[in-house]
Design an enzyme around this catalytic site. Structure first.
Site, PDB file in Angstrom:
ATOM      1  N   GLY A   1      -6.616  13.947 -38.043  1.00  0.00           N
ATOM      2  CA  GLY A   1      -7.245  12.991 -38.953  1.00  0.00           C
ATOM      3  C   GLY A   1      -6.933  13.323 -40.397  1.00  0.00           C
ATOM      4  O   GLY A   1      -6.635  12.457 -41.214  1.00  0.00           O
ATOM      5  N   MET A   2      -6.975  14.602 -40.770  1.00  0.00           N
ATOM      6  CA  MET A   2      -6.645  15.020 -42.129  1.00  0.00           C
ATOM      7  C   MET A   2      -5.167  14.792 -42.417  1.00  0.00           C
ATOM      8  O   MET A   2      -4.787  14.459 -43.538  1.00  0.00           O
ATOM      9  CB  MET A   2      -7.012  16.493 -42.317  1.00  0.00           C
ATOM     10  CG  MET A   2      -6.758  17.009 -43.725  1.00  0.00           C
ATOM     11  SD  MET A   2      -7.623  16.049 -44.983  1.00  0.00           S
ATOM     12  CE  MET A   2      -9.324  16.521 -44.628  1.00  0.00           C
TER      13      MET A   2
ATOM     14  N   ASP B   1       0.826  -1.216   0.000  1.00  0.00           N
ATOM     15  CA  ASP B   1       0.000   0.000   0.000  1.00  0.00           C
ATOM     16  C   ASP B   1       0.860   1.265   0.000  1.00  0.00           C
ATOM     17  O   ASP B   1       0.329   2.372   0.077  1.00  0.00           O
ATOM     18  CB  ASP B   1      -0.913   0.024   1.238  1.00  0.00           C
ATOM     19  CG  ASP B   1      -2.095  -0.922   1.094  1.00  0.00           C
ATOM     20  OD1 ASP B   1      -2.258  -1.494   0.002  1.00  0.00           O
ATOM     21  OD2 ASP B   1      -2.853  -1.092   2.066  1.00  0.00           O
TER      22      ASP B   1
ATOM     23  N   ASP C   1     -10.818  28.247 -39.396  1.00  0.00           N
ATOM     24  CA  ASP C   1     -10.318  26.967 -38.889  1.00  0.00           C
ATOM     25  C   ASP C   1     -11.250  26.388 -37.839  1.00  0.00           C
ATOM     26  O   ASP C   1     -11.542  25.190 -37.839  1.00  0.00           O
ATOM     27  CB  ASP C   1      -8.916  27.143 -38.285  1.00  0.00           C
ATOM     28  CG  ASP C   1      -7.857  27.387 -39.346  1.00  0.00           C
ATOM     29  OD1 ASP C   1      -7.973  26.767 -40.413  1.00  0.00           O
ATOM     30  OD2 ASP C   1      -6.950  28.185 -39.110  1.00  0.00           O
TER      31      ASP C   1
END
Length: 513
Positions: free
Chosen positions: A434-435, A36, A299
């Site tokens: 992603g692009m 612990d 954007d």
């Protein structure tokens, strides 16, 4: 108690140790078995501090089980009192050692009579509360101990300061960007000509706690820790508190307006002069905050309608949800929190902002929900980052629990006007990447990815032939996995095991993909 390989909020004793190690010259004695005692290593690794964590373990071993813990616990308290000379020693068990049902309060009382340091027992029910609740209660207990004692000795000064002043309550070790947020809050209050009375527990001294009532108001930036202390100070000393988290341009304005009202309550009495913070809000929002200008740019408009899922502690999840929708035009399909004890407040805050609310501390429920929604991006904890990697969905980390990479060495606040700029970057970049992957697929590159079958795929047991795989590879990368899962769902509904190009064409015609 339950066995799990992931917990959003740790056991109660971790919260107590976080509060104890945040104060200056406070030592914690943890009555626990070996195993612990990982807090010291965790804190040293994540906070990268030069000093060791002020925590000592009083080991529960076979001798303790045979003879009892009294002698050993008191001996450890007195030893640390002599070696470290702390102002305060906090004694806490763990959920494991609590099974022994020993009277640790009695041990603490006896040790306090023969030690030079103050000694208190952290009075926490380790089976009913988690790390965050325990931290909140421990901080309140420490504050209450010193204020009650000073009040009983008639040495408590309750006169307010001559100039507007505030206490910042809830900044403590291992908090998500807490050190950076504290600097930003100091800057905000300095801009408003408000003196910092005290910051607790991080860097605070328990000897100075008796000066807490001298501030004009208390600022509680996070609901998870500090709210109980602020409520105690309000009930006992009539001190107002501001609990609106100054995260995002809209809530920043609301927080400053609440500060404005609290200051003007005492200003006519103390300085015979009222303040006006509206010009400051207007100037910061229109001319200083880059995030406000970015939200009006083309954007940011490209994010309009994008779907996302938000999950984290109540404070950060609620704030990021509101920022995403109000300030960036992003659609939040589902938002949730693991702070089940604060579910009522959380639902009240975001009920008009998202499609679905999820209150759970089970990471598998969160993973299943994300797999069903298939958002364009995720904003969550370290666990949601893992889930996002498995589903090939970008994830921005916005809440504890986190790994070491979310304890940056550079300045990265989430609160204040600089915080709005910092938040805008990971939110926008989570979608933009992603692009980037799509462009790499088109033009090639050293990190072009092969098609991978995800472990959370809906099509377990389905077989794709080589020709259908080639057809799938023609789909842009940033939507490919979503299309793949939809085709697999279509195949399962039709009872198809082998996916061919004909199945792909049929699915695209029916589903419109």
């Amino acid at each position: 108690m339950r066995l799990a390989y992931w917990m959003y909020a740790g056991p109660a004793h971790i919260g107590t140790l976080r509060v104890a190690s945040s104060f200056k010259n406070v030592h914690a004695i943890m009555h626990a078995p070996l195993g612990d005692d990982y807090f010291n290593v965790m804190r040293s690794m994540l906070e990268r501090e030069r000093d060791f964590a002020p925590v000592t373990i009083s080991i529960v071993d076979r001798h303790v089980l045979a003879r009892g813990s009294r002698e050993k616990v008191i001996e450890n308290i007195l030893r640390k009192d002599k070696e470290e000379r702390p102002d305060l020693i906090i004694l806490t068990p763990t959920c494991t050692s609590s099974i022994l049902q020993e009277d640790l309060q009695n041990f603490a009382n006896k040790a306090s009579r023969i030690s030079d340091s103050d000694v208190i027992f952290a009075n926490i029910d380790h089976y009913r509360v988690n790390e965050l609740q325990a931290a909140d209660r421990t901080l309140e207990q420490v504050v209450k101990y010193y204020l009650d004692r000073s009040h009983g000795q008639e040495t408590l000064d309750q006169s307010v300061t001559d100039v507007p002043s505030a206490n910042i309550i809830g900044i403590f070790t291992l908090g998500f960007h807490n050190q950076h947020d504290c600097r930003e809050l100091r800057r905000l209050l300095r801009d408003l000509d408000i003196k910092i009375n005290q910051v607790i527990p991080e860097g605070g001294s328990v000897k100075d706690l008796i000066n807490l009532p001298r501030a004009w108001f208390n600022l509680v930036p996070y609901r998870e820790v500090g709210l109980m202390t602020a409520m105690y100070l309000e009930n006992e000393f009539g001190m107002p508190y501001v609990s609106t988290t100054p995260m995002g341009a809209v809530d920043m304005a609301e927080c400053i307006q609440q500060i404005h009202r609290n200051v003007n309550t005492l200003a006519p009495i103390s300085s015979n002069k009222k303040v006006d913070y509206e010009p400051y809000i207007d100037g910061q929002t229109r001319f200083v905050s880059r995030a406000a200008r970015f939200s009006r740019s083309i954007d940011c408009h490209n994010l309009t309608g994008k779907e996302t899922v938000v999950f984290g502690d109540a404070t950060h999840a609620a704030s990021i949800t509101k920022i995403s929708i109000r300030e960036m035009g992003i659609r939040v399909s589902c938002t949730g929190t693991y702070c089940k004890h604060d579910a009522e407040w959380f639902k009240e805050q975001i009920q008009d902002f998202c499609d679905k609310i999820l209150i759970t501390d089970d990471h598998t429920e969160v993973g299943d929900m994300i797999a069903r929604v298939e958002p364009s991006a995720i904003f969550g904890t370290q666990m949601e980052r893992h889930i996002g990697k498995r589903l090939d969905i970008p994830c921005g980390v916005i809440s504890s629990p986190v790994h070491i990479q979310s304890f940056p060495l550079g300045y990265r606040p989430f609160l204040g006007y600089e915080g709005t700029n910092q938040i805008a970057d990971p939110v926008y970049n989570s979608f933009a990447l992603g692009m980037e992957d799509h462009l790499l697929d088109i033009f090639g590159g050293h990190d072009t990815k092969e098609i991978m079958t995800r472990s959370l795929s809906t099509g377990i047991g389905l077989i794709w032939d080589p020709e259908s795989r080639r057809e799938l590879s023609k789909i842009p990368h940033f939507v490919r996995n979503k299309v793949e899962r939809n085709i697999e769902k279509f195949a399962q509904q039709k009872g198809i095991v082998n996916i061919t190009t004909e199945v792909i064409y049929a699915a695209r015609e029916v589903l419109g993909i």
